[in-house]
Design a protein around this motif. Structure first.
Motif, mmCIF file in Angstrom:
data_model
loop_
_atom_site.group_PDB
_atom_site.id
_atom_site.type_symbol
_atom_site.label_atom_id
_atom_site.label_comp_id
_atom_site.label_asym_id
_atom_site.label_seq_id
_atom_site.Cartn_x
_atom_site.Cartn_y
_atom_site.Cartn_z
ATOM 1 N N SER A 212 54.345 96.170 71.951
ATOM 2 C CA SER A 212 54.247 95.207 73.041
ATOM 3 C C SER A 212 55.621 94.632 73.383
ATOM 4 N N PHE A 213 55.859 94.367 74.678
ATOM 5 C CA PHE A 213 57.133 93.785 75.121
ATOM 6 C C PHE A 213 57.099 92.264 75.077
ATOM 7 N N ALA A 214 56.017 91.700 74.568
ATOM 8 C CA ALA A 214 55.955 90.244 74.397
ATOM 9 C C ALA A 214 57.011 89.809 73.387
ATOM 10 N N HIS A 215 57.561 88.626 73.607
ATOM 11 C CA HIS A 215 58.541 88.076 72.674
ATOM 12 C C HIS A 215 57.856 87.749 71.348
ATOM 13 N N ASP A 216 58.622 87.796 70.265
ATOM 14 C CA ASP A 216 58.052 87.508 68.946
ATOM 15 C C ASP A 216 57.418 86.123 68.883
ATOM 16 N N THR A 287 53.925 81.725 86.045
ATOM 17 C CA THR A 287 52.998 82.634 85.370
ATOM 18 C C THR A 287 53.718 83.595 84.434
ATOM 19 N N ASP A 288 55.016 83.412 84.254
ATOM 20 C CA ASP A 288 55.766 84.241 83.315
ATOM 21 C C ASP A 288 55.380 83.894 81.879
ATOM 22 N N SER A 289 55.189 84.918 81.062
ATOM 23 C CA SER A 289 55.002 84.719 79.625
ATOM 24 C C SER A 289 56.287 85.138 78.918
ATOM 25 N N LEU A 298 61.502 79.242 75.466
ATOM 26 C CA LEU A 298 60.367 80.146 75.615
ATOM 27 C C LEU A 298 59.059 79.530 75.146
ATOM 28 N N HIS A 299 59.125 78.552 74.254
ATOM 29 C CA HIS A 299 57.905 77.907 73.752
ATOM 30 C C HIS A 299 57.195 77.118 74.835
#
Length: 340
Positions: A212-216, A287-289, A298-299
């Motif tokens: 997944s390209f989601a951040h850790d 709407t950016d994750s 980012l939190h």
């Protein structure tokens, strides 16, 4: 004694899409890039690129990358309602030029977009949140309907649970139906089949994977959360039409709205930049994750997750997630057969 087999999970949907298992990976914008989509398809399920509001060049690069990693079928997810019309036309044109065999549309049904894809020979999968939208999608030419219950993570277009919605849509349309929202296990796959669906559509289960390209930070939050740690709200509105509800994890960004989750969907002015992605500003309540390519606070971004988040226990490979769902489904069918 009846012995359950992997082949027991092969539904007409699998034949239609060319996959071994009736498990569709959600086309999560930003998160579902080539590495994830290819890994899911290579594992025998059905991967999907989340290309919402991406440039034709980005779509081309990602499609080529998927094809370099697997020869298995996959899809590209586009969302007309959340994309400027000129960009959407360019996205769809590029998918057609690349001969992408499967397209996934979501949110409002746009019959013209479905017809363009069908005229180009594409299989159209349309995700909906109501019986009315399902009927319209089928009438417009959709080949498969994804019935999304309110338990789902990310943007949520309906207001009832998948337990109610899936059989209602199964009874209302003649094309295959896929259950979405609350599905992350083999037991839930068997439940979906019992409701009349021909497969399941999973987002949260694949968000917290290696590929997944989601951040850790997002993956860790999913692992640490339980079903009661999500909120259904329309507060995240930048980049989408107002009053477009999402399900996210409770966070600093949701403080102050958790007791009144709706009524916050107006445009936010002035915008507060809290992060960036390769020079692009990312705003508070957009709407950016959080993605691997982002830096900043980012939190405070939208931490999308469905109510199945409590079932996600570790950051596994996409192949391991598929194997786990399939093995548990086969075991569940076997247990049910022994009860006869």
């Amino acid at each position: 004694m009846i012995v359950a087999k992997f082949s027991d999970l092969f539904t007409p949907l699998c034949e239609r899409l060319g996959c071994r298992f009736p498990i569709l990976q959600a086309g999560m914008g930003g998160v579902a890039r080539a590495e994830l989509a290819a890994a899911v398809s290579q594992a025998g399920a059905f991967g999907c690129l989340g290309m919402v509001r991406e440039s034709p060049e980005k779509i081309r690069q990602q499609v080529h990358q998927v094809r370099s990693l697997t020869d298995q079928p996959f899809a590209v997810n586009l969302i007309p309602a959340a994309t400027q019309s000129e960009l959407f036309d360019a996205e769809l044109d590029e998918c057609i030029r690349l001969q992408v065999p499967n397209l996934v549309f979501f949110w409002d049904v746009v019959p013209g977009a479905v017809r363009r894809a069908k005229d180009a020979g594409c299989c159209v999968i349309h995700q909906v949140g109501s019986v009315e939208q399902a009927v319209l999608a089928e009438a417009s030419g959709a080949d498969v309907i994804v019935a999304q219950g309110v338990e789902a993570g990310g943007h949520v277009h309906g207001v009832v649970s998948s337990l109610v919605l899936v059989p209602e849509i199964v009874d209302a349309v003649s094309v295959p139906v896929v259950g979405s929202g609350g599905f992350a296990s083999g037991r839930s796959l068997v439940a979906a089949l019992a409701l009349g669906a021909q497969g399941i559509h999973c987002g949260t289960a694949f968000l917290a994977t290696v590929e997944s390209f989601a951040h850790d930070i997002h993956k860790r939050r999913v692992l640490d959360a339980n079903a009661g740690d999500t909120i259904h709200t329309d507060a995240f509105t930048i980049n989408w039409p107002p009053h477009s509800p999402v399900r996210v994890l409770k966070s600093e960004a949701t403080q102050g709205i958790e007791s009144e989750p709706f009524g916050h969907g107006e445009r936010i002015e002035p915008r507060e930049q809290i992060a960036e992605e390769e020079g692009r500003p990312v705003y508070f309540r957009s709407t950016d994750s959080p993605l691997k390519s982002m830096t900043g606070e980012l939190h405070k971004l939208a931490m999308y997750a469905g109510q199945v988040t409590g079932q996600v226990k570790d950051v596994a490979t996409a192949s391991d997630v598929v194997d786990r769902i399939v093995s548990e489904a086969v075991a569940t069918i076997h247990q049910l057969s022994e009860c006869k």
